[in-house]
Design a protein around this motif. Structure first.
Motif, PDB file in Angstrom:
ATOM      1  N   GLU A  68      80.024 104.524 -17.663  1.00  0.00           N
ATOM      2  CA  GLU A  68      78.768 103.761 -17.737  1.00  0.00           C
ATOM      3  C   GLU A  68      78.769 102.841 -18.955  1.00  0.00           C
ATOM      4  O   GLU A  68      78.380 101.673 -18.872  1.00  0.00           O
ATOM      5  N   TRP A  69      79.197 103.375 -20.091  1.00  0.00           N
ATOM      6  CA  TRP A  69      79.216 102.567 -21.310  1.00  0.00           C
ATOM      7  C   TRP A  69      80.157 101.378 -21.139  1.00  0.00           C
ATOM      8  O   TRP A  69      79.831 100.260 -21.535  1.00  0.00           O
ATOM      9  N   LEU A  70      81.330 101.602 -20.544  1.00  0.00           N
ATOM     10  CA  LEU A  70      82.298 100.516 -20.350  1.00  0.00           C
ATOM     11  C   LEU A  70      81.754  99.408 -19.461  1.00  0.00           C
ATOM     12  O   LEU A  70      81.993  98.227 -19.719  1.00  0.00           O
ATOM     13  N   VAL A  71      81.002  99.754 -18.429  1.00  0.00           N
ATOM     14  CA  VAL A  71      80.403  98.730 -17.567  1.00  0.00           C
ATOM     15  C   VAL A  71      79.496  97.821 -18.400  1.00  0.00           C
ATOM     16  O   VAL A  71      79.557  96.590 -18.298  1.00  0.00           O
ATOM     17  N   LEU A  72      78.674  98.402 -19.233  1.00  0.00           N
ATOM     18  CA  LEU A  72      77.759  97.605 -20.062  1.00  0.00           C
ATOM     19  C   LEU A  72      78.497  96.864 -21.167  1.00  0.00           C
ATOM     20  O   LEU A  72      78.171  95.719 -21.483  1.00  0.00           O
ATOM     21  N   PRO A 115      73.246  91.385 -19.184  1.00  0.00           N
ATOM     22  CA  PRO A 115      72.329  92.328 -18.521  1.00  0.00           C
ATOM     23  C   PRO A 115      71.140  92.740 -19.395  1.00  0.00           C
ATOM     24  O   PRO A 115      70.331  93.559 -19.000  1.00  0.00           O
ATOM     25  N   GLY A 116      71.035  92.181 -20.612  1.00  0.00           N
ATOM     26  CA  GLY A 116      69.897  92.493 -21.483  1.00  0.00           C
ATOM     27  C   GLY A 116      70.093  93.693 -22.377  1.00  0.00           C
ATOM     28  O   GLY A 116      69.115  94.308 -22.813  1.00  0.00           O
TER      29      GLY A 116
END
Length: 186
Positions: A68-72, A115-116
């Motif tokens: 999840e962290w890598l996607v962001l 993505p903010g």
């Protein structure tokens, strides 16, 4: 305070031989405002906070997984720009980088990613959910650049591990809120 947990011991860096010097999240060794990210919290502390927040709100909160962290973080890119994120300042001949903060900066001071998401690169590294190695939960991972790291490192590749009961002056955490699955309408 609400959890009744004593503050974790905090080290000034992730080096094993770094001294604690009586640091904790109240006194991380430098000035912080209420709008700065918390540091000197252990993985155990971060999980206890997510559990407390879940109980208080009725929603489910947890630490992000590495995936999840890598996607962001990918939205911020692999490189870093010291005018767009809080990383280590350079001095002397390499004085090309000064973001205005020697340690943590206020949350949201630098621009958000597309993505903010604020501060996904720089400010503090963050604890990840799960064990650092499969079957070995003595250590947990934290990812991302912090105010101690410089622009020669990649935010996407920056990863380290540590014991679950020690905090660091450059490591904090984020929480992820899980939403119930949406079922199809009839």
């Amino acid at each position: 305070s609400a959890s009744g947990r004593p503050p974790a011991h905090c080290r000034a860096s992730s080096r094993l031989l770094a001294r604690s010097r009586g640091l904790d999240w109240h006194t991380p060794g430098f000035a912080q405002g209420n709008d700065h990210p918390v540091v000197c919290v252990s993985w155990d502390d971060a999980n206890a906070y997510a559990h407390w927040l879940s109980q208080r709100t009725g929603a489910h909160y947890r630490l992000p997984t590495q995936s999840e962290w890598l996607v962001l973080a990918r939205a911020a890119g692999a490189g870093v720009d010291c005018t767009a994120t809080n990383i280590a300042d350079r001095s002397g001949d390499a004085a090309h980088c000064s973001d205005g903060y020697a340690q943590t900066s206020p949350i949201g001071h630098f621009p958000a990613t597309s993505p903010g998401i604020y501060d996904i690169s720089g400010n503090v590294s963050v604890w990840m959910d799960g064990c650092a190695k499969s079957g070995n939960c003595r250590e947990h991972a934290f990812r991302g650049l912090s105010w101690r790291d410089d622009d020669s490192e990649s935010n996407l590749k920056r990863i380290d591990t540590a014991a679950s009961d020690i905090g660091y002056a450059n490591v904090g955490f984020r929480v992820v809120r899980d939403f119930p699955a949406v079922t199809g309408s009839r």
